[in-house]
Motif scaffolding. Structure first.
Motif, PDB file in Angstrom:
ATOM      1  N   LEU A 189       0.831  -1.207   0.000  1.00 52.12           N
ATOM      2  CA  LEU A 189       0.000   0.000   0.000  1.00 52.12           C
ATOM      3  C   LEU A 189       0.866   1.258   0.000  1.00 52.12           C
ATOM      4  O   LEU A 189       0.565   2.235  -0.701  1.00 52.12           O
ATOM      5  CB  LEU A 189      -0.914  -0.007   1.223  1.00 52.12           C
ATOM      6  N   ARG A 190       1.934   1.224   0.754  1.00 48.58           N
ATOM      7  CA  ARG A 190       2.834   2.373   0.803  1.00 48.58           C
ATOM      8  C   ARG A 190       3.544   2.553  -0.538  1.00 48.58           C
ATOM      9  O   ARG A 190       3.703   3.681  -1.022  1.00 48.58           O
ATOM     10  CB  ARG A 190       3.843   2.218   1.938  1.00 48.58           C
ATOM     11  N   ARG A 191       3.996   1.450  -1.134  1.00 53.07           N
ATOM     12  CA  ARG A 191       4.680   1.560  -2.431  1.00 53.07           C
ATOM     13  C   ARG A 191       3.738   2.083  -3.515  1.00 53.07           C
ATOM     14  O   ARG A 191       4.168   2.816  -4.421  1.00 53.07           O
ATOM     15  CB  ARG A 191       5.239   0.193  -2.851  1.00 53.07           C
ATOM     16  N   LEU A 192       2.469   1.732  -3.422  1.00 53.37           N
ATOM     17  CA  LEU A 192       1.508   2.229  -4.397  1.00 53.37           C
ATOM     18  C   LEU A 192       1.302   3.734  -4.276  1.00 53.37           C
ATOM     19  O   LEU A 192       0.898   4.385  -5.243  1.00 53.37           O
ATOM     20  CB  LEU A 192       0.168   1.512  -4.221  1.00 53.37           C
ATOM     21  N   GLY A 193       1.543   4.271  -3.091  1.00 58.44           N
ATOM     22  CA  GLY A 193       1.416   5.710  -2.892  1.00 58.44           C
ATOM     23  C   GLY A 193       0.093   6.162  -2.317  1.00 58.44           C
ATOM     24  O   GLY A 193      -0.244   7.355  -2.396  1.00 58.44           O
ATOM     25  N   ALA A 194      -0.663   5.237  -1.713  1.00 62.10           N
ATOM     26  CA  ALA A 194      -1.939   5.628  -1.113  1.00 62.10           C
ATOM     27  C   ALA A 194      -1.714   6.637   0.010  1.00 62.10           C
ATOM     28  O   ALA A 194      -0.772   6.514   0.808  1.00 62.10           O
ATOM     29  CB  ALA A 194      -2.658   4.398  -0.567  1.00 62.10           C
ATOM     30  N   ASP A 195      -2.588   7.639   0.094  1.00 60.96           N
ATOM     31  CA  ASP A 195      -2.496   8.608   1.183  1.00 60.96           C
ATOM     32  C   ASP A 195      -3.018   8.030   2.489  1.00 60.96           C
ATOM     33  O   ASP A 195      -2.525   8.375   3.565  1.00 60.96           O
ATOM     34  CB  ASP A 195      -3.297   9.868   0.830  1.00 60.96           C
ATOM     35  N   PHE A 196      -4.012   7.161   2.397  1.00 58.77           N
ATOM     36  CA  PHE A 196      -4.508   6.484   3.592  1.00 58.77           C
ATOM     37  C   PHE A 196      -5.125   5.159   3.191  1.00 58.77           C
ATOM     38  O   PHE A 196      -5.510   4.950   2.036  1.00 58.77           O
ATOM     39  CB  PHE A 196      -5.503   7.350   4.373  1.00 58.77           C
ATOM     40  N   ALA A 197      -5.193   4.248   4.155  1.00 62.67           N
ATOM     41  CA  ALA A 197      -5.766   2.925   3.933  1.00 62.67           C
ATOM     42  C   ALA A 197      -6.726   2.609   5.070  1.00 62.67           C
ATOM     43  O   ALA A 197      -6.433   2.893   6.239  1.00 62.67           O
ATOM     44  CB  ALA A 197      -4.672   1.859   3.846  1.00 62.67           C
ATOM     45  N   GLY A 198      -7.873   2.021   4.707  1.00 62.91           N
ATOM     46  CA  GLY A 198      -8.900   1.726   5.696  1.00 62.91           C
ATOM     47  C   GLY A 198      -8.907   0.261   6.094  1.00 62.91           C
ATOM     48  O   GLY A 198      -8.796  -0.627   5.243  1.00 62.91           O
ATOM     49  N   PHE A 199      -9.049   0.018   7.392  1.00 64.68           N
ATOM     50  CA  PHE A 199      -9.007  -1.350   7.933  1.00 64.68           C
ATOM     51  C   PHE A 199     -10.202  -1.601   8.848  1.00 64.68           C
ATOM     52  O   PHE A 199     -10.620  -0.734   9.604  1.00 64.68           O
ATOM     53  CB  PHE A 199      -7.718  -1.573   8.737  1.00 64.68           C
ATOM     54  N   ARG A 200     -10.724  -2.809   8.770  1.00 64.68           N
ATOM     55  CA  ARG A 200     -11.718  -3.308   9.717  1.00 64.68           C
ATOM     56  C   ARG A 200     -11.489  -4.794   9.936  1.00 64.68           C
ATOM     57  O   ARG A 200     -11.220  -5.230  11.047  1.00 64.68           O
ATOM     58  CB  ARG A 200     -13.140  -3.045   9.207  1.00 64.68           C
ATOM     59  N   SER A 201     -11.590  -5.585   8.871  1.00 60.98           N
ATOM     60  CA  SER A 201     -11.453  -7.033   9.000  1.00 60.98           C
ATOM     61  C   SER A 201     -10.160  -7.426   9.693  1.00 60.98           C
ATOM     62  O   SER A 201     -10.139  -8.318  10.546  1.00 60.98           O
ATOM     63  CB  SER A 201     -11.506  -7.693   7.610  1.00 60.98           C
ATOM     64  N   ALA A 202      -9.065  -6.768   9.324  1.00 56.16           N
ATOM     65  CA  ALA A 202      -7.747  -7.155   9.828  1.00 56.16           C
ATOM     66  C   ALA A 202      -7.570  -6.897  11.314  1.00 56.16           C
ATOM     67  O   ALA A 202      -6.661  -7.467  11.933  1.00 56.16           O
ATOM     68  CB  ALA A 202      -6.652  -6.409   9.052  1.00 56.16           C
ATOM     69  N   VAL A 203      -8.408  -6.048  11.887  1.00 54.93           N
ATOM     70  CA  VAL A 203      -8.237  -5.725  13.309  1.00 54.93           C
ATOM     71  C   VAL A 203      -9.391  -6.258  14.148  1.00 54.93           C
ATOM     72  O   VAL A 203      -9.596  -5.820  15.283  1.00 54.93           O
ATOM     73  CB  VAL A 203      -8.070  -4.193  13.511  1.00 54.93           C
ATOM     74  N   CYS A 204     -10.147  -7.206  13.599  1.00 49.83           N
ATOM     75  CA  CYS A 204     -11.198  -7.886  14.347  1.00 49.83           C
ATOM     76  C   CYS A 204     -10.823  -9.345  14.548  1.00 49.83           C
ATOM     77  O   CYS A 204     -10.216  -9.959  13.678  1.00 49.83           O
ATOM     78  CB  CYS A 204     -12.536  -7.809  13.599  1.00 49.83           C
ATOM     79  N   GLU A 205     -11.208  -9.901  15.664  1.00 52.12           N
ATOM     80  CA  GLU A 205     -11.012 -11.319  15.931  1.00 52.12           C
ATOM     81  C   GLU A 205     -12.239 -12.059  15.423  1.00 52.12           C
ATOM     82  O   GLU A 205     -13.321 -11.971  16.007  1.00 52.12           O
ATOM     83  CB  GLU A 205     -10.853 -11.552  17.437  1.00 52.12           C
ATOM     84  N   GLY A 206     -12.095 -12.755  14.280  1.00 53.82           N
ATOM     85  CA  GLY A 206     -13.212 -13.519  13.761  1.00 53.82           C
ATOM     86  C   GLY A 206     -13.999 -12.842  12.671  1.00 53.82           C
ATOM     87  O   GLY A 206     -15.114 -13.264  12.361  1.00 53.82           O
ATOM     88  N   GLY A 207     -13.459 -11.787  12.051  1.00 47.72           N
ATOM     89  CA  GLY A 207     -14.155 -11.157  10.934  1.00 47.72           C
ATOM     90  C   GLY A 207     -14.638  -9.764  11.252  1.00 47.72           C
ATOM     91  O   GLY A 207     -14.765  -9.370  12.412  1.00 47.72           O
ATOM     92  N   ARG A 208     -14.960  -9.007  10.193  1.00 50.41           N
ATOM     93  CA  ARG A 208     -15.283  -7.594  10.332  1.00 50.41           C
ATOM     94  C   ARG A 208     -16.540  -7.327  11.126  1.00 50.41           C
ATOM     95  O   ARG A 208     -16.730  -6.221  11.647  1.00 50.41           O
ATOM     96  CB  ARG A 208     -15.396  -6.953   8.944  1.00 50.41           C
ATOM     97  N   GLY A 209     -17.417  -8.332  11.250  1.00 46.91           N
ATOM     98  CA  GLY A 209     -18.634  -8.144  12.013  1.00 46.91           C
ATOM     99  C   GLY A 209     -18.459  -8.298  13.508  1.00 46.91           C
ATOM    100  O   GLY A 209     -19.369  -7.994  14.285  1.00 46.91           O
ATOM    101  N   GLN A 210     -17.270  -8.767  13.924  1.00 40.13           N
ATOM    102  CA  GLN A 210     -16.998  -8.948  15.344  1.00 40.13           C
ATOM    103  C   GLN A 210     -16.384  -7.674  15.928  1.00 40.13           C
ATOM    104  O   GLN A 210     -16.111  -6.708  15.223  1.00 40.13           O
ATOM    105  CB  GLN A 210     -16.045 -10.128  15.536  1.00 40.13           C
ATOM    106  N   GLN A 211     -16.144  -7.702  17.229  1.00 41.96           N
ATOM    107  CA  GLN A 211     -15.572  -6.534  17.903  1.00 41.96           C
ATOM    108  C   GLN A 211     -14.113  -6.334  17.504  1.00 41.96           C
ATOM    109  O   GLN A 211     -13.389  -7.296  17.218  1.00 41.96           O
ATOM    110  CB  GLN A 211     -15.658  -6.704  19.425  1.00 41.96           C
ATOM    111  N   LEU A 212     -13.698  -5.071  17.512  1.00 45.10           N
ATOM    112  CA  LEU A 212     -12.288  -4.780  17.297  1.00 45.10           C
ATOM    113  C   LEU A 212     -11.452  -5.419  18.394  1.00 45.10           C
ATOM    114  O   LEU A 212     -11.868  -5.501  19.546  1.00 45.10           O
ATOM    115  CB  LEU A 212     -12.028  -3.267  17.312  1.00 45.10           C
ATOM    116  N   ASP A 213     -10.252  -5.833  18.018  1.00 42.12           N
ATOM    117  CA  ASP A 213      -9.302  -6.419  18.958  1.00 42.12           C
ATOM    118  C   ASP A 213      -8.184  -5.410  19.200  1.00 42.12           C
ATOM    119  O   ASP A 213      -7.491  -4.999  18.262  1.00 42.12           O
ATOM    120  CB  ASP A 213      -8.733  -7.719  18.377  1.00 42.12           C
ATOM    121  N   GLY A 214      -8.006  -5.005  20.465  1.00 46.61           N
ATOM    122  CA  GLY A 214      -7.026  -3.973  20.778  1.00 46.61           C
ATOM    123  C   GLY A 214      -5.621  -4.338  20.368  1.00 46.61           C
ATOM    124  O   GLY A 214      -4.865  -3.492  19.871  1.00 46.61           O
TER     125      GLY A 214
END
Length: 237
Positions: free
Chosen positions: A190-215
């Protein structure tokens, strides 16, 4: 590259505010790619974030609407914007009504409503939508996917197409954002592509994007992104 994390409730908002994410996005992931929270919930979460992390920009989605629903989309954008969020995100899927929706969003932006089009790219990046979105005067334009089960955005869109999207958007002075089931290990790409920002949800949840965020996952995301930034700075010196 900045990091955006989507939250759905007060607990998650407090978690990411403490962690120090760059952008906080308000949405209900169980209702779709850009599932919208009730306006009253958006307002309450915004008050909490302004107290806990007053300098952090806050975005909010309006829900997944067909492009033909111009009046309903307009009403929802205005209601969400009235809460005081920094930007209102609106999904724009490929189809015959997409260009009319982008025209409407550009009109809203021109009259002072902070709105960001999110081009849904499950089937690739449509040149017509990209040209109109880039010309709309928006502060940012994003790519995202509707079906998160199909892999990350980087799996589905060739790198050359993503680079073209980013270059086209940035040439107008807008920020270019990428989202869509992105994984932590994709941050270097993502950084090499030059994106100014990237959005995350699935990657920071335990068990998928519909679950609670994992600290711990949020901390790992930010730590990895920070290390990558530091390495790039050291290489450039």
């Amino acid at each position: 590259m900045k990091v955006l994390v989507s939250v759905r409730d007060a607990h998650e908002a407090a978690l990411v505010a403490r962690a120090g994410v760059d952008f906080i996005d308000l949405k209900e992931p169980s209702l779709g790619a850009l599932g919208g929270l009730p306006v009253e919930t958006v307002a309450a979460l915004l008050r909490q974030i302004r107290r806990d992390a007053p300098a952090t920009p806050v975005t909010a989605t309006i829900g997944d609407w067909p492009a033909e629903a111009l009046d309903e989309i307009t009403e929802r954008v205005l209601r969400v914007a009235a809460t005081g969020v920094d930007q209102v995100k609106v999904g724009v899927e490929r189809g015959p009504a997409a260009l009319a929706l982008l025209d409407r969003l550009a009109t809203l932006k021109a009259t002072g409503t902070p709105v960001v089009p999110v081009l849904i790219a499950d089937d690739g990046i449509d040149p017509a939508r990209l040209r109109l979105a880039a010309a709309g005067g928006f502060a940012a334009v994003m790519l995202d996917t509707a079906d998160k089960r199909g892999g990350s955005l980087l799996d589905r869109i060739p790198a050359a197409d993503l680079q073209h999207f980013i270059a086209t958007v940035r040439a107008t002075g807008a920020l270019a954002g990428l989202a869509g089931a992105l994984r932590l290990e994709e941050i270097p790409t993502l950084r090499r592509l030059g994106a100014d920002f990237a959005g995350f949800r699935s990657a920071v949840c335990e068990g998928g994007r519909g679950q609670q965020l994992d600290g711990a996952r949020v901390e790992s995301l930010l730590s990895f992104a920070w290390r990558m930034s530091l390495c790039e700075q050291l290489r450039s010196e």
